[in-house]
Enzyme design. Structure first.
Site, short mmCIF file in Angstrom:
data_model
loop_
_atom_site.label_atom_id
_atom_site.label_comp_id
_atom_site.label_asym_id
_atom_site.label_seq_id
_atom_site.Cartn_x
_atom_site.Cartn_y
_atom_site.Cartn_z
N TYR A 184 3.35 -0.61 -28.14
CA TYR A 184 1.90 -0.52 -28.30
C TYR A 184 1.38 -1.69 -29.12
O TYR A 184 0.43 -2.38 -28.73
CB TYR A 184 1.53 0.80 -28.97
CG TYR A 184 0.05 0.93 -29.26
CD1 TYR A 184 -0.83 1.32 -28.26
CD2 TYR A 184 -0.46 0.67 -30.53
CE1 TYR A 184 -2.20 1.43 -28.51
CE2 TYR A 184 -1.82 0.78 -30.79
CZ TYR A 184 -2.68 1.16 -29.78
OH TYR A 184 -4.02 1.26 -30.04
N SER A 221 -5.93 -3.68 -32.23
CA SER A 221 -5.53 -2.63 -33.16
C SER A 221 -5.02 -3.29 -34.44
O SER A 221 -4.49 -4.41 -34.41
CB SER A 221 -4.41 -1.78 -32.55
OG SER A 221 -3.80 -0.95 -33.51
#
Length: 250
Positions: A154, A140
């Site tokens: 995350y 990401s």
């Protein structure tokens, strides 16, 4: 000659979108996810759209690590080889540290990092035996820098995936191995995993995002921000911004 591509988390979101893109290219697909009803529906639609396509589906909970090795090995035996494995399954939950959200943060770390490690181990077991293959990990943009509040765990889990991938690339380069490793750093692509996020700058729809991901995978580059614009320059800046500037952005 068509390739055999295994995708985890293929029942929805980016996994489903990439499966559609590779199907259009004529590749054989091995699709894995927990929700087999959705996998079956996707398989039926792909076979309707592309007669003659080969699609195998398997139930897989990536947090069941023994099952990961079993399913990957079974699919390799079924097809005779796996040319590419895309480690895509993940979750987007999380809370600020110290606010009572340990379970959500722990689950995020287990699914996005520990389960990704299991998938990478299983894929590399197959690839080392074949002496060929292409491992793709979905990280990401948030992985390039520590992120605050609900994003902290995350981002850390995705940074771990990126570090595992980089370590593998170093090892394989030293060994002059034909096995390749690509890390994708998606920006905001519309999926269920991020639809509750309030601020999603430069958001693109799922189809546009997945096309960009497949294009990046096919490029053969080691690391790719997707879509390339504007996330490549954003990723460059995020890595270098002073902490006070970064704090004002979130």
């Amino acid at each position: 000659m068509s390739r055999t591509i295994l995708i985890t988390g293929a029942s929805s979101g980016l996994g489903e979108g990439m499966a559609r893109e590779f199907a259009a290219r004529g590749d054989q697909l091995a699709l894995c996810a927990r929700r087999t009803d959705r996998l079956d529906a996707l398989k039926a639609q792909l076979l309707q759209d592309y007669p003659g396509l080969t699609v195998e589906v398997r139930a897989l909970d990536v947090n069941d690590h023994d099952q990961v090795f079993e399913v990957f090995g079974e699919l390799q035996q079924h097809f005779g080889r796996l040319d590419r494995v895309i480690v895509n399954a993940g979750v987007g939950q999380g809370q600020a540290l110290g606010t009572g959200g340990f379970q959500a943060n722990r689950d995020t770390a287990q699914t996005n990092f520990v389960a990704a490690l299991a998938q990478m181990e299983a894929a590399m077991t197959v690839f080392r035996a074949q002496n060929q293959g292409h491992l793709v990990t979905v990280s990401s943009v948030s992985a390039v820098r520590g992120m605050p509040a609900a994003m902290t765990s995350y981002a850390a889990s995705k940074a771990g995936v990126a570090a595992l991938s980089e370590g593998l690339r170093v090892e394989l380069a030293k060994a002059k191995s034909p096995i390749r490793v690509t890390t994708l750093y998606p920006g905001y692509i519309h999926t269920a995993i991020n639809e509750n996020v309030k601020h999603r700058p430069f958001l693109v729809d799922t189809r546009t995002g997945c096309r960009a991901m497949v294009k990046a995978i096919e490029s053969g580059r080691n690391e790719c921000f997707v879509p390339r614009w504007p996330w490549t320059p954003i990723g460059f800046l995020l890595r270098r911004l002073p902490l006070p500037v970064l704090a004002r952005m979130f």
